[in-house]
Motif scaffolding. Structure first.
Motif: not given
Ligand SMILES: [Zn+2]
Ligand SMILES: [Zn+2]
Length: 136
Positions: A95-100, A131-136
């Protein structure tokens, strides 16, 4: 000529209907797990209960699995072709903490557990947060 979607459904003993084809295709084109609400957003005029029933059929036939990632909304993602949702088929979710967004980590099986005597394993929800690759 049968389409790819029909084959995937029939492989799991699910009779292809228009609704089932659409829900499958929505899940298939996503690279993440979707909640009932997110699937509903893809339709203009479909009852939530109809989508829910479709998801239930998919889940009962091991086409999809559900994920409780702690966000309060159950999410759904496609299973592998040979999945029967047995303990050996379970994998970790991210679960990405940024984009959910919740992703299947299909290469990361749920670790084997040595439970105390008398306890038997049936299911586990392993959710890694970060944090997922899209959000880093
Ligand atoms: Zn993200
Ligand atoms: Zn998964």
């Amino acid at each position: 000529m049968k389409g790819k979607t029909d084959k995937k459904l029939e492989q799991k003993n699910i009779k292809p209907t228009a609704m089932r084809q659409l829900v499958y295709e929505i899940l298939e084109k996503q690279k993440k797990a979707l909640s009932l609400y997110e699937i509903e957003q893809q339709f203009d005029n479909v009852e939530r209960s109809t989508i829910f029933r479709t998801l239930k059929t998919f889940q009962d036939n091991y086409l999809i699995h559900s994920i409780d990632d702690g966000t309060g909304a159950v999410k759904y993602a496609l299973c592998d072709d040979d999945c029967t949702c047995k303990p050996d088929d379970l994998h970790i979710h991210f679960l990405c903490n940024k984009c959910g967004q919740t992703h299947c980590m299909k290469d990361m099986p749920v670790p084997k557990m040595d439970l105390a005597e008398g306890f038997s394993f049936e299911n586990a929800n392993f959710v890694v947060k970060g944090i997922c690759p899209n959000c880093r």
